[in-house]
Design an enzyme around this catalytic site. Structure first.
Site, PDB file in Angstrom:
ATOM      1  CB  VAL A 102      -0.927   0.030   1.230  1.00  0.00           C
ATOM      2  CG1 VAL A 102      -1.830   1.264   1.193  1.00  0.00           C
ATOM      3  CG2 VAL A 102      -1.761  -1.242   1.308  1.00  0.00           C
ATOM      4  CB  CYS A 103       1.028   4.234   0.362  1.00  0.00           C
ATOM      5  SG  CYS A 103       1.465   5.977   0.331  1.00  0.00           S
ATOM      6  CB  THR A 104       5.873   4.857   0.240  1.00  0.00           C
ATOM      7  OG1 THR A 104       5.434   4.996   1.594  1.00  0.00           O
ATOM      8  CG2 THR A 104       5.601   6.147  -0.522  1.00  0.00           C
ATOM      9  N   GLY A 105       4.792   1.475   0.569  1.00  0.00           N
ATOM     10  CA  GLY A 105       5.240   0.121   0.876  1.00  0.00           C
ATOM     11  C   GLY A 105       5.917  -0.518  -0.324  1.00  0.00           C
ATOM     12  CB  THR A 122       4.330   3.772  -5.087  1.00  0.00           C
ATOM     13  OG1 THR A 122       4.357   4.082  -3.689  1.00  0.00           O
ATOM     14  CG2 THR A 122       5.139   4.812  -5.844  1.00  0.00           C
TER      15      THR A 122
END
Length: 319
Positions: A102-105, A122
């Site tokens: 999720v996102c910058t994961g 991202t």
């Protein structure tokens, strides 16, 4: 039963964690025995999220068996990833049946080499960084989530909910996912290839008033004559000068901006009204249902009728 493991670390974005967890927990409530949800930090200690919230994990990563779904959230803590977390992901990530960020994961997955040769996305603000730092990753900055084999990556924050709903629908069926979406008061579901931005947010706002006025005019009149010649006349510029200036100040061509606005308006009408496809195609400037169908298939991978079936809320007004 599918084990869902969420990796925690200091500086994690709390909504990246709790959004997908609420979705998977909803799946467990609707279909008991479907999911076993766990959270884990490197040493099992509590972590402090980017918003200051303290989260106590269930266990340590070092004492965790390989899960069915391994979910890596984003947040400020991904800016300077802990080497031990990256090393754990590098060792255990390939064993998971489903790898999700999720996102910058996605940055953590990329650091662990788990996105090499794959298409991924991202948060829009970090797509350039991901592409620059990891040239072996095919970064697509547009979609809210991307599936590439058993690896799924999503854009910022709420896109993690969209992706989690898609995974639950894959696991347990549409009716369960729809029930979760209704409980959370979210749509089931935005298509993964829907753009992260609306047309107005995706493009920069022009500096000069005549060009800003043209942007506003396009948004308010999607069914009108939006040719370069007509728009240039509104800006009191020659067509050639207008096209150059518009792209220089907004970052996109007039044609692409018009296409985004029309598609966005058509989506809203399909979701919020009972107007027929032919009527909507005229109202949005497509002219014919076939022209609108081609635009939808190209941008969203689905035809207007199917889009309406999947994304129009049951409570949408009729008239």
């Amino acid at each position: 039963m599918r084990t869902v493991l969420v990796v925690l670390f200091d500086g994690v974005q709390s909504l990246d964690v709790t959004g997908p967890l609420e979705v998977f927990q909803g799946g467990e409530l609707h279909a008991p025995g479907s999911y076993r949800i766990r959270t884990a930090s490197l040493d099992g200690a509590a972590v402090r999220t980017s918003s200051g919230l303290t989260v106590v994990p269930d266990q340590a990563l070092t004492a965790t068996a390989t899960p069915h779904t391994l979910l890596v959230p984003g947040g400020q803590g991904t800016r300077h990833p802990a080497p031990d977390v990256v090393a754990w992901l590098r060792e255990h990530g390939p064993r998971a049946e489903r790898l999700v960020s999720v996102c910058t994961g996605a940055i953590l997955l990329a650091e662990a080499g788990l996105l090499d040769g794959r298409r991924a996305t991202t948060h829009w603000a970090y797509c350039d960084k991901l592409a620059r730092d990891h040239p072996s990753v095919d970064v697509d900055p547009d979609p809210i989530y991307v599936r590439d084999g058993h690896v799924a990556t999503s854009a910022g924050v709420t896109a993690g909910i969209d992706l989690a709903l898609a995974l639950v629908e894959e696991d347990l069926g549409r009716e369960v996912a729809l029930g979760i979406a209704r409980h959370l008061v979210v749509f089931l579901r935005r298509p993964g290839n829907q753009a992260q931005f609306s047309a107005q947010l995706a493009a920069q706002t022009a500096r000069r008033e005549p060009l800003r006025e043209v942007q506003h005019w396009i948004t308010e009149h999607p069914g009108g004559d939006l040719s370069v010649e007509t728009l240039a006349a509104r800006a009191r510029l020659s067509p050639r000068h207008f096209a150059r200036a518009f792209q220089a100040e907004t970052g996109t061509t007039p044609g692409r901006y018009v296409d985004r606005v029309r598609l966005e308006h058509a989506r809203r009408l399909l979701e919020d009204t009972s107007d027929g496809v032919e009527e909507i195609s005229r109202a949005c400037g497509y002219g014919t249902p076939e022209a609108m169908r081609r635009a939808f298939v190209k941008a969203l991978g689905t035809a207007p009728a199917e889009y309406r079936r999947r994304f129009r809320p049951a409570s949408a007004p009729t008239h």
